[in-house]
Enzyme design. Sequence first.
Site, PDB file in Angstrom:
ATOM      1  CB  VAL A  74     -47.985 -49.369  65.986  1.00 35.43           C
ATOM      2  CG1 VAL A  74     -48.379 -48.431  67.098  1.00 35.43           C
ATOM      3  CG2 VAL A  74     -46.642 -49.031  65.401  1.00 35.43           C
ATOM      4  CB  SER A  75     -49.513 -52.420  70.879  1.00 32.22           C
ATOM      5  OG  SER A  75     -48.396 -53.373  71.053  1.00 32.22           O
ATOM      6  CB  ALA A  76     -54.727 -52.190  70.125  1.00 41.41           C
TER       7      ALA A  76
END
Length: 406
Positions: A74-76
């Site tokens: 889950v990307s930043a």
Amino acid sequence: MTELPDENQAAELRNKVVDQLKEDGTIVSPGVEAAMRKVPRHLAVPEASLGDAYSTYNAVVTQEDEHGNHTSSVSAPQVQAMQLEQADVSPGDNVLEIGTNGPNAAYLAELAGSTGQVTTVDIDPAPAARSERFLADTGYTGVNVVVADAEDGYAKHAPYDAIVVTAGAWDIPPAWIEQLKDDGRLVVPLRINGLSRSYRFVRQDDHLVSTSAHVCGFVPVQGAGSHAQQAMQLPGDRGVTLHFDEGPPADPSLLNGVLDTERAETWTGVTVASQEPIGTLQMYLAAHVPTYCSMSIDRELATGRIGPTGLGFSMVAIDGANFGYIVVRRDTEKKTAEFGFHAFGPDGEAFAERLADIVRDWGRDYRRGPSPLIAVYPAGTPDDRITGDRIIDKEHSRISISWPVA
């Protein structure tokens, strides 16, 4: 029994993240701000602490392969907000997301609204299932979750107003252009000569033109679109490995004995401050030096003839029997660093000067200018239909790079 998260604390952390991203200029639109304040991203990663789920600049890794390489995350929030701003999704838009884990699809659904449509695709059933659970739990049941190799896009719901790719791509497959509406946006982390940028492209007839670019890092695309760098040891030093993104030199044997020649050293006179961004320099070098690649050094095995480079990136150039790489010397008192080059080979001294002149050109004409203009044309497009300072040929596309003067 898993302890339920404190929703009040989660909301507080979520708002803090958004406040930070507004302050640093990542979030600029009310729609992206509202979406990121609303979506409870922590529910997509129940294995992570609330602090990790709401770390402004750090991703949450959700899957690794047997070698420890990240295969899903889950990307930043900062990266997601950056891409959402690039995508510029409005109510009623039809959006395709390539690569999924849940929260980003929910953000897109908020932006597209009840009159829009969001489809999210992943080649791996595990992140797709994670996304489906998250979207169901948070009420975003209208999002279409599909397990497929998105090399072919997803024709069922095309054409799209926007396609947002959340995995690192080496090439732009034809379907991503064909399934965009005229003037549709493609947001994609594209790798050019080993350097990744999240580009916002706009479709213009049969090709794409970039309108923004941001330095980024993403889990690479899997499936038909995957592309591994090629590696080779530098002849004469088994501790030095060269990594080629667009392919090694035509005749690597020309480098045999290169380290037996005298090392030439030259300095450019171009200095940068300690906090000055050098992303445009990296791209300028990648576009202008011959046979660009990067270098990694095993200090225990290396002979010591190379380095130290003193850089976070080790840019290498190869021209026939000549080999050169960028170096820096730092002035700790002034907090600056000057770029230079070491070079080996029969024309090592002249080669070092050629490379130094490229940095001098950047420092004089492009240093504080905009990012280069990137255009993506279908493979086979004739040269006379392409404008740009440099053309890079990939499997499906021809990428042109143009440098506006500062």
